[in-house]
Design a protein around this motif. Structure first.
Motif, PDB file in Angstrom:
ATOM      1  N   ASP A 141       1.139  -1.480  -0.093  1.00 40.81           N
ATOM      2  CA  ASP A 141       0.181   0.319  -0.138  1.00 40.81           C
ATOM      3  C   ASP A 141       0.855   1.234  -0.284  1.00 40.81           C
ATOM      4  N   ALA A 187      -4.168   7.124  -6.577  1.00 38.82           N
ATOM      5  CA  ALA A 187      -5.249   6.736  -4.719  1.00 38.82           C
ATOM      6  C   ALA A 187      -6.144   7.689  -5.228  1.00 38.82           C
ATOM      7  N   TYR A 237      -6.206   3.337  -0.351  1.00 40.50           N
ATOM      8  CA  TYR A 237      -4.192   3.574  -0.711  1.00 40.50           C
ATOM      9  C   TYR A 237      -3.238   2.257  -1.093  1.00 40.50           C
ATOM     10  N   ILE A 251      -5.999   1.265  -5.968  1.00 36.59           N
ATOM     11  CA  ILE A 251      -5.216   1.823  -7.197  1.00 36.59           C
ATOM     12  C   ILE A 251      -5.128   1.129  -7.880  1.00 36.59           C
ATOM     13  N   GLU A 286      -7.867   1.510  -9.109  1.00 41.47           N
ATOM     14  CA  GLU A 286      -8.851   3.076  -9.599  1.00 41.47           C
ATOM     15  C   GLU A 286      -8.874   2.535 -11.476  1.00 41.47           C
TER      16      GLU A 286
END
Lengths: 315, 672
Positions: free
Chosen positions: B133, B187, B193, B198, B201
């Motif tokens: 992370d 993020a 995080y 990620i 995303e």
């Protein structure tokens, strides 16, 4: 078995022909200058003489100094044996491509430069330092030439490149012409010929290669002289097999084709040697710091050849 | 429950930290040094074995989470093939440096300044690679920077080391800031995080572009990309030599890992233009780094600059892989990425070896300046042999490992006409020239270093009376030298070992090399190119032996020792030899007059004056002249101007506060 014999034959052939080529160039130069010159067999006699003489080794020479002649000779010999001379696709031709052949010559030079530094004299240093400077321009130029050839032929294998150059779909290519000119310039610099260096003198102003090996004598010097002859032969073979690949016989071809290949190869060497002698007698030696312009031009030609290919591919 | 690799790796990190604590307690005692380094060696070997096993057996990615860390996030750790490869690189370098330090550490005057930070540094580098992370990653990254900063400052009383430390700290903070922003952008506003969030995303192209820029700055400043390299040649040599080896050979690889993780893994499918800055900066870095290295007279500084060159080569490989991947040329992308990762491994091997060799020279002579050395090949035979292997390997000479990876890189470039974009193609032709130039310059650079330091006649009494170093140090150097040779003659094994890493990042991998006859490597197809390091090695070995045997049988064996010939005028003074500066003079004249604006001024004495004539060389560092000096001046200027704010009346302060609050409220009110 026949493959092995052909590969071994090529290794022996280059080794035996190399001093003859050097002798031929010297003889031709002498005749062009109006001298009679020594016999073309003189390099063999020189080598024999050197092998029979005792070595005078500098007090300050280390073990590396005594090993380097063998390493340089081995690297140059292997490199020369991997360039197609009379035939392609020999047994071990795939074990190193053109990039590796160039890098093998680079290894030989790296160690020769170290040899020049080993005894700790100013002459050795000057030769090594200038050789290193010339190499920093000649090697990239060679790599760019390799790139041009590889992009045209779609391969870095010399046998494939030669095969491509023989095929009818080559035509006249600007890139190939640029690469040929660049390769000739590099060959002149790499072999320490006029106008970059003068192999015949020990004068301070011209010394590069000869200064570097100044401390060598006897059998060591013989090996280094033989390596220098091999290197000249290598470059002529390279130009011959890539740009004038006529007569090259694949390893599977019948014996007559092989003999034809050898005859064509000897003719190519003869022509190359005579042209080199003619060129050397018509130009003057240039200052050391003009060499960077000379080789920079070779580098630019190589880059131009590559760029042209990149551009023409996308059209 | 079976023990998964990530648990063992975390256990090793904990063990490093325990050793660090022990070192704080026992650091001052005489016997502590070898024990601490031996403990580090054992832990590093365990961590290496674990990572190597995870990589080779193709174990499924294993993850672990710990409640320590940010609230609600904790800390996550994961070993996938990419992490396993970099862990193996980090821990092998760490093991070699620790083995060396068992002997070398005895020469430390104040061991308590080194011992506690050394294991902490190793733990931090492991943690960066393990982190799954953003928070853990950045925290470990900072720990790595701080621990290495403390090690750089170990000899803080020496000239220039304090300045090196300050610049390093500034650049490290700047780099972390860039990475922090990069992770913040990735993020997104919801603040996921964890790396898994990620990945899910998938940022917009604009954000991805910003992230690439920030990652290049953040990871690139740690790796030493030009022009963010200025701290590296100051800080790496300042540390004790085994730490220099770690910083140059290993820490720069952790930075490369950070960049690879962000661009190849977290950001998702690449865009073609990402590759352009990476390629341009990589190519420029390669040539600039080696040119700088050629101008140095300090042995360790020259090695540090050569690290910059190699990092440039790695980034060229990464940029190529990005360009190929963006166009869906998966096989070519796999080749380029393999070349880059192979070079990562190679550089760890030979740069560690060279820095350890430099450390041995430093111990034996107390000198780092090349102009004060010479002739060490007679006094230090083993060190000089190992250093020779390292020099030849880094100069990309066959059959050693440096050539294998550069050969792969050139093969990858030869595939670039497949790219549809014109700009990339033209750029790549330029990059190819830069690569060729840097390889040739590197050979000159290392011939110069080796020739001046180890060959010739000793230039000072320190070099004349040097002694070979201890066995632990020699063992570490011999091990690394053998591996340089091994990876060079059997490159197929390395390529196959890298296959799972490359497959996990690009979705493709190079053809399996293990089954090819004679252990050749064939990157694309047999008719295109092949190289066989083993055969080339055997050919050279056999033809050299054959020549030696024939000469022994047939030629004269007589040898006579005599003074050097030197064209009849040998000078007994060792000062008449070529030095590092004089060796580089032709190259400085050819390249330096453009790149460094190098100028030579000769001061001739007037007629009748018997004083010596002097030659002065001036050189300018473009990075300082154009970037850093103006920046420093601007900061100083702003600081002087804002100085007035410190001496205002209370009324002015109150009104400043009032207006500031008003402004912020306005912003809040107008924010969409």
């Amino acid at each position: 078995m026949l493959d092995l014999a052909l590969q071994g034959g090529q290794m022996l052939l280059v080794l035996l022909l190399a001093p003859l080529l050097t002798g031929l160039v010297r003889k031709a130069k002498a005749r062009l200058l109006g001298r009679r010159g020594p016999s073309v067999l003189q390099p063999y006699r020189d080598l024999l003489k050197l092998f029979c003489k005792e070595i005078v080794l500098a007090d300050t020479a280390s073990w590396l100094f005594r090993v380097i002649p063998y390493l340089v000779f081995a690297a140059t010999w292997v490199a020369t044996a991997l360039v197609p001379t009379f035939g392609t696709r020999l047994l071990f031709s795939w074990s190193a491509d053109l990039i590796a052949v160039i890098a093998l010559l680079g290894s030989a030079r790296f160690f020769l430069v170290l040899a020049g530094m080993d005894v700790g004299t100013s002459f050795g240093g000057i030769g090594s330092s200038r050789e290193a400077m010339i190499a920093t321009l000649a090697e990239p130029a060679t790599i760019m030439i390799v790139f041009t050839l590889a992009l045209m032929a779609g391969s870095t294998q010399l046998s494939e490149v030669a095969g491509f150059m023989l095929s009818p779909n080559v035509g006249v290519r600007v890139s190939a012409g640029l690469a040929l000119v660049a390769l000739m310039m590099v060959a002149i610099a790499e072999n320490g010929r006029i106008p970059v260096d003068n192999p015949a003198t020990h004068l301070e102003l011209t010394m590069v290669h000869e200064a570097m090996v100044l401390e060598y004598s006897g059998r060591h010097l013989a090996l280094i002289e033989l390596s220098a002859s091999l290197k000249l032969l290598l470059y002529l073979s390279l130009i011959g097999c890539v740009f004038f690949p006529w007569g090259l016989a694949p390893a599977t071809a019948p014996a007559f084709d092989q003999l034809q290949g050898i005859a064509a190869y000897v003719l190519k060497l003869l022509a190359g040697g005579l042209l080199l002698a003619l060129f050397e007698t018509t130009v003057a030696k240039m200052r050391v710091f003009r060499v960077s312009d000379f080789l920079g031009a070779a580098l630019m030609l190589g880059l131009l050849g590559t760029l042209l290919l990149f551009v023409s591919r996308s059209l | 429950m079976s023990v998964v690799p990530v648990t063992i790796a975390l256990g090793c990190v904990a063990a490093f930290l325990v050793v660090a604590v022990l070192a704080v307690v026992a650091g001052r005692t005489r016997v502590a040094t070898p024990l601490i380094y031996a403990a580090c060696l054992v832990v590093a070997l365990a961590a290496f074995t674990n990572a190597f096993a995870a990589l080779v057996t193709g174990a499924a990615p294993s993850a672990a989470a710990s409640p320590l860390g940010l609230p609600w996030i904790g800390a996550r750790f994961r070993i996938d093939p990419l992490a396993a490869f970099f862990l193996a690189v980090v821990d092998f370098g760490a093991a070699a440096a620790s083995l060396y330090a068992i002997g070398y550490g005895r020469h430390e005057d104040e061991p308590q300044r080194v011992l506690p930070f050394y294991p902490a540094f190793l733990a931090a580098m492991n943690l960066v690679v393990l982190a799954d992370d953003a928070f853990t990653f950045l925290w470990s990254w900072e720990l790595m920077s701080l621990a290495s900063w403390a090690l750089v400052m170990a000899h803080h009383r020496e000239e220039d080391n304090a300045r090196a430390g300050t610049i390093y700290l500034l650049m490290a903070s700047f780099g972390t800031l860039a990475l922090l922003l990069a992770f913040g952008l990735m993020a997104g506003p919801d603040g996921g995080y964890a790396f898994a969030d990620i990945r899910a995303e998938g940022p917009s192209p604009f954000l991805a572009g910003l992230v690439i820029g920030l990652a290049l700055v953040g990871a690139g400043s740690k790796a030493g990309l030009v022009p963010l390299h200025v701290w590296l040649p100051l800080a790496h040599p300042a540390a004790p030599s085994h730490v220099s080896a770690l910083m140059s050979g290993v820490m720069t690889k952790v930075a490369v890992y950070g960049f690879v993780r962000i661009t190849f893994d977290l950001l998702g499918p690449p865009d073609i233009w990402w590759s352009i800055p990476v390629l341009a900066i990589g190519g420029g870095t390669a040539v600039a780094g080696v040119l700088y290295a050629l101008m140095q007279t300090d042995l360790k500084r020259a090695l540090a600059y050569s690290t910059i060159e190699n990092i440039g080569l790695v980034f060229v490989g990464l940029g190529l892989a990005l360009a190929f991947d963006a166009n869906g040329l998966r096989a070519a992308g796999a080749l380029a990425l393999t070349a880059a990762l192979f070079h990562v491994l190679n550089h760890m091997l030979f740069k560690s070896l060279l820095f350890l060799g430099a450390g041995a020279v430093l111990v034996a002579t107390g000198e780092r300046m090349m102009e004060h050395l010479g002739g060490l090949i007679r006094r230090m035979p083993v060190t000089s042999a190992a250093f020779l292997v390292g020099s030849a390997a880094i100069s990309a000479l066959p059959p050693l490992n440096g050539f294998a990876s550069e050969w792969l890189l050139l093969q990858a470039i030869l595939l670039s006409p497949q790219l549809p974009q014109w700009g990339s193609k033209l750029l790549l032709a330029g990059v190819a020239t830069l690569l060729a130039l840097s390889a040739a310059l590197a050979a000159a650079c290392f011939a110069r270093i080796y020739g001046v330091v180890f060959l010739g006649r000793p230039r000072t009494s320190a070099a004349e009376t040097a002694h070979e170093v201890d066995r632990a140090s020699l063992a570490a150097m011999i091990l690394l030298a053998l591996l340089c040779l091994g990876a060079g003659i059997l490159p197929g094994l390395v390529i196959d070992g890298l296959a799972p890493v490359v497959a996990s990042l690009t979705g493709a991998q190079m053809p399996t090399q293990a089954g090819i006859a004679w252990l050749s490597i064939v990157p694309v197809s047999e008719s295109r190119s092949s190289y066989n390091g083993l055969l080339v090695f055997l050919f050279i070995l056999s033809s050299a032996s054959l020549a030696a045997l024939l000469v022994r049988w047939l030629a004269s064996g007589a040898t006579r020792r005599a003074p050097a010939w030197d064209c009849g005028f040998p000078d007994p003074s060792p000062a008449t030899q070529y030095t590092a500066s004089s060796f580089a003079q032709p190259i400085r004249r050819v390249f330096g007059s453009y790149v460094f604006r190098a100028r030579e001024h000769v001061e001739m004495r007037p007629p009748g004056d018997v004083g010596p004539a002097r030659m002065k060389v001036t050189m300018h560092d473009g990075a300082w002249d154009l970037l850093y000096d103006p920046l420093v001046n601007a900061v100083a200027f702003a600081a002087r101007k804002l100085d007035k704010l410190q001496f205002l009346t209370i009324r002015l302060y109150l009104s400043l506060v009032f207006f500031a609050v008003l402004f912020l409220l306005l912003v809040l009110a107008l924010w969409p």
